[in-house]
Design a protein around this motif. Structure first.
Motif, mmCIF file in Angstrom:
data_model
loop_
_atom_site.group_PDB
_atom_site.id
_atom_site.type_symbol
_atom_site.label_atom_id
_atom_site.label_comp_id
_atom_site.label_asym_id
_atom_site.label_seq_id
_atom_site.Cartn_x
_atom_site.Cartn_y
_atom_site.Cartn_z
ATOM 1 N N ASN A 247 52.160 21.147 15.770
ATOM 2 C CA ASN A 247 53.293 21.481 16.638
ATOM 3 C C ASN A 247 53.279 20.701 17.948
ATOM 4 O OD1 ASN A 247 54.356 23.422 14.838
ATOM 5 N ND2 ASN A 247 52.903 24.956 15.588
ATOM 6 N N LEU A 248 52.191 19.989 18.210
ATOM 7 C CA LEU A 248 52.080 19.231 19.450
ATOM 8 C C LEU A 248 52.527 17.790 19.264
ATOM 9 C CD1 LEU A 248 48.619 20.477 20.761
ATOM 10 C CD2 LEU A 248 50.843 20.936 21.811
ATOM 11 N N LYS A 249 53.166 17.273 20.308
ATOM 12 C CA LYS A 249 53.602 15.885 20.297
ATOM 13 C C LYS A 249 52.954 15.140 21.462
ATOM 14 C CE LYS A 249 58.172 16.942 18.335
ATOM 15 N NZ LYS A 249 59.639 16.844 18.551
ATOM 16 N N ILE A 250 52.917 13.818 21.345
ATOM 17 C CA ILE A 250 52.400 13.010 22.447
ATOM 18 C C ILE A 250 53.239 13.267 23.696
ATOM 19 C CG2 ILE A 250 52.144 10.636 23.280
ATOM 20 C CD1 ILE A 250 51.417 9.837 20.434
ATOM 21 N N GLY A 251 52.547 13.518 24.809
ATOM 22 C CA GLY A 251 53.234 13.834 26.056
ATOM 23 C C GLY A 251 53.251 15.308 26.389
ATOM 24 N N ASP A 252 52.981 16.167 25.406
ATOM 25 C CA ASP A 252 52.869 17.601 25.679
ATOM 26 C C ASP A 252 51.603 17.862 26.483
ATOM 27 O OD1 ASP A 252 55.181 18.124 24.267
ATOM 28 O OD2 ASP A 252 54.152 18.823 22.455
ATOM 29 N N ILE A 253 51.564 18.984 27.174
ATOM 30 C CA ILE A 253 50.383 19.365 27.942
ATOM 31 C C ILE A 253 49.820 20.669 27.391
ATOM 32 C CG2 ILE A 253 49.531 20.137 30.193
ATOM 33 C CD1 ILE A 253 51.426 18.200 31.504
ATOM 34 N N ARG B 132 45.037 19.301 29.734
ATOM 35 C CA ARG B 132 44.949 18.167 28.823
ATOM 36 C C ARG B 132 46.336 17.691 28.395
ATOM 37 N NH1 ARG B 132 40.174 15.389 28.527
ATOM 38 N NH2 ARG B 132 38.401 16.820 28.608
ATOM 39 N N THR B 133 46.574 16.401 28.585
ATOM 40 C CA THR B 133 47.801 15.770 28.113
ATOM 41 C C THR B 133 47.547 15.185 26.725
ATOM 42 O OG1 THR B 133 48.415 15.189 30.386
ATOM 43 C CG2 THR B 133 49.544 14.019 28.598
ATOM 44 N N ILE B 134 48.437 15.474 25.797
ATOM 45 C CA ILE B 134 48.264 14.966 24.440
ATOM 46 C C ILE B 134 48.561 13.467 24.413
ATOM 47 C CG2 ILE B 134 49.057 15.111 22.046
ATOM 48 C CD1 ILE B 134 47.361 17.503 23.046
ATOM 49 N N SER B 135 47.529 12.683 24.080
ATOM 50 C CA SER B 135 47.642 11.229 24.090
ATOM 51 C C SER B 135 47.787 10.646 22.698
ATOM 52 C CB SER B 135 46.399 10.604 24.735
ATOM 53 O OG SER B 135 45.234 10.951 23.993
ATOM 54 N N ASP B 136 47.344 11.412 21.698
ATOM 55 C CA ASP B 136 47.349 10.890 20.335
ATOM 56 C C ASP B 136 47.304 12.053 19.358
ATOM 57 O OD1 ASP B 136 44.345 11.351 19.497
ATOM 58 O OD2 ASP B 136 44.275 10.453 21.496
ATOM 59 N N THR B 137 47.372 11.727 18.098
ATOM 60 C CA THR B 137 47.409 12.766 17.063
ATOM 61 C C THR B 137 46.072 12.949 16.370
ATOM 62 O OG1 THR B 137 48.343 11.077 15.595
ATOM 63 C CG2 THR B 137 49.884 12.608 16.637
ATOM 64 N N ALA B 138 44.984 12.487 17.001
ATOM 65 C CA ALA B 138 43.611 12.691 16.511
ATOM 66 C C ALA B 138 43.452 12.243 15.064
ATOM 67 C CB ALA B 138 43.207 14.159 16.674
ATOM 68 N N ASP B 139 44.051 11.110 14.723
ATOM 69 C CA ASP B 139 43.956 10.606 13.360
ATOM 70 C C ASP B 139 43.792 9.092 13.382
ATOM 71 O OD1 ASP B 139 46.512 9.707 13.988
ATOM 72 O OD2 ASP B 139 47.526 11.258 12.825
ATOM 73 N N ASP B 140 44.210 8.427 12.326
ATOM 74 C CA ASP B 140 43.977 6.992 12.184
ATOM 75 C C ASP B 140 44.658 6.133 13.247
ATOM 76 O OD1 ASP B 140 44.255 8.501 9.453
ATOM 77 O OD2 ASP B 140 42.804 6.918 9.093
ATOM 78 N N LYS B 141 45.640 6.689 13.969
ATOM 79 C CA LYS B 141 46.350 5.924 14.997
ATOM 80 C C LYS B 141 45.789 6.140 16.402
ATOM 81 C CE LYS B 141 50.817 5.883 12.584
ATOM 82 N NZ LYS B 141 52.249 6.265 12.668
ATOM 83 N N PHE C 179 39.764 20.301 35.606
ATOM 84 C CA PHE C 179 39.537 19.089 34.834
ATOM 85 C C PHE C 179 40.872 18.614 34.292
ATOM 86 C CE2 PHE C 179 38.356 16.083 31.750
ATOM 87 C CZ PHE C 179 37.056 15.693 31.993
ATOM 88 N N THR C 180 41.189 17.358 34.529
ATOM 89 C CA THR C 180 42.426 16.788 34.028
ATOM 90 C C THR C 180 42.109 15.578 33.174
ATOM 91 O OG1 THR C 180 44.548 15.787 34.644
ATOM 92 C CG2 THR C 180 42.729 15.457 36.161
ATOM 93 N N GLY C 181 42.762 15.489 32.029
ATOM 94 C CA GLY C 181 42.492 14.376 31.133
ATOM 95 C C GLY C 181 43.383 14.407 29.912
ATOM 96 N N VAL C 182 42.993 13.660 28.898
ATOM 97 C CA VAL C 182 43.796 13.573 27.686
ATOM 98 C C VAL C 182 43.080 14.262 26.537
ATOM 99 C CG1 VAL C 182 44.934 11.450 28.392
ATOM 100 C CG2 VAL C 182 42.807 11.325 27.069
ATOM 101 N N ALA C 183 43.821 14.466 25.445
ATOM 102 C CA ALA C 183 43.258 15.101 24.256
ATOM 103 C C ALA C 183 44.039 14.663 23.035
ATOM 104 C CB ALA C 183 43.307 16.629 24.387
ATOM 105 N N GLY C 184 43.400 14.807 21.884
ATOM 106 C CA GLY C 184 44.063 14.535 20.621
ATOM 107 C C GLY C 184 44.601 15.813 20.019
ATOM 108 N N ALA C 185 45.807 15.764 19.520
ATOM 109 C CA ALA C 185 46.449 16.958 18.962
ATOM 110 C C ALA C 185 45.823 17.330 17.620
ATOM 111 C CB ALA C 185 47.940 16.716 18.788
ATOM 112 N N ILE C 186 45.475 18.584 17.486
ATOM 113 C CA ILE C 186 45.051 19.134 16.201
ATOM 114 C C ILE C 186 46.198 19.925 15.587
ATOM 115 C CG2 ILE C 186 43.440 20.700 15.038
ATOM 116 C CD1 ILE C 186 42.188 18.063 15.971
ATOM 117 N N SER C 187 46.885 20.691 16.407
ATOM 118 C CA SER C 187 48.054 21.428 15.942
ATOM 119 C C SER C 187 49.195 20.463 15.627
ATOM 120 C CB SER C 187 48.517 22.425 17.015
ATOM 121 O OG SER C 187 49.775 22.967 16.697
#
Length: 251
Positions: free
Chosen positions: A86-92, A217-226, A76-84
């Motif tokens: 330590n993760l930045k947008i573009g990390d996998i 999962r590629t980090i697409s966002d920071t799972a917050d208001d943005k 499965f390949t897709g995107v995810a929102g960072a909870i940690s």
């Protein structure tokens, strides 16, 4: 010995377009309001499909791949929102363990435990995990993303040195778009790296049918208001191209 046939799923049409383009001898089959693309990538039988959003849609698609297309492994390949933090947008993130964060049958059983299975986490196949990790590291080390994604687009999302992280991923039928949601999940499950809507459902189906799986999962966002601002643009410009490059290097 079961014939090797790889199933590849993505929750967004854009996430599979580049992968479908890799298929030779491509044949389409419509089933359950989905189109399954069958062919070969580097001579390996492969079925690619847009699963749609959410756990039910993903589980339905995974089950069809297993029963109708006789896949021997699933990716499965897709995107995810960072909870940690330590993760930045573009990390996998590679999911080592998958958990359904919205499963709660208390007091009948523990929170997050899957009824009748006595399982809280579903673990990825170690061989497939290593293969995916090697492919992702190759993409990063060779800077091949710069060949398929414009520097301006990478800069738009402040992607300069993306990295791979392996760990726990949480899935649930919620799109995280507030700091409150993120904080609540981080408090309850502090080891979670990122959140998405399909991976743990796919993992449960694969566990029940004894099919090895990988969740990328590629980090697409920071799972917050943005999150709602970053998400659509990121899918189009970045993550779809990530997926294609990674799969090229896995095969």
């Amino acid at each position: 010995m079961k014939k090797r046939t790889i199933g590849i799923m993505g929750a967004m049409p854009e996430e599979i377009e580049g992968v479908v383009a890799l298929l030779s001898n491509c044949v389409e089959a419509s089933m359950g309001k989905r189109t399954y693309f069958s062919g070969q990538i580097n001579g390996i039988d492969t079925v690619v499909v847009f699963s749609r959003w959410g756990k039910v849609a993903a589980a339905t698609t995974a089950t069809t791949l297993i029963h109708e297309f006789k896949i021997s492994e699933l990716m499965f390949t897709g995107v995810a929102g960072a909870i940690s933090d330590n993760l930045k947008i573009g990390d996998i993130v590679l999911g080592k363990r998958l958990i359904q964060h919205d499963m709660d049958a208390r007091p009948l059983m523990k929170q997050y435990e899957i009824p009748l299975l006595s399982q809280t986490y579903f673990e990825s196949d170690s061989t497939l995990l290593d293969s995916a990790a090697n492919a992702i590291n190759t993409v990063f080390e060779n800077n091949s993303l710069y060949a398929v994604i414009g520097e301006d687009e990478l800069m738009e999302f402040n992607i300069s040195q993306p990295r791979l992280v392996i760990g726990d991923v949480a899935s649930g039928d919620q799109f995280f778009s507030s700091k409150e949601q993120k904080h609540a999940l981080n408090t309850q499950l502090p080891n979670i790296l990122c959140v998405e809507m399909e991976g743990a459902a796919v993992a449960q189906v694969c566990y029940e049918y004894e099919v090895p799986f990988t969740i990328i999962r590629t980090i697409s966002d920071t799972a917050d208001d943005k999150s709602h601002i970053d998400f659509p643009s990121f899918i189009k410009k970045i993550s779809s191209k990530y997926a294609t490059e990674i799969i090229k290097n896995i095969y």
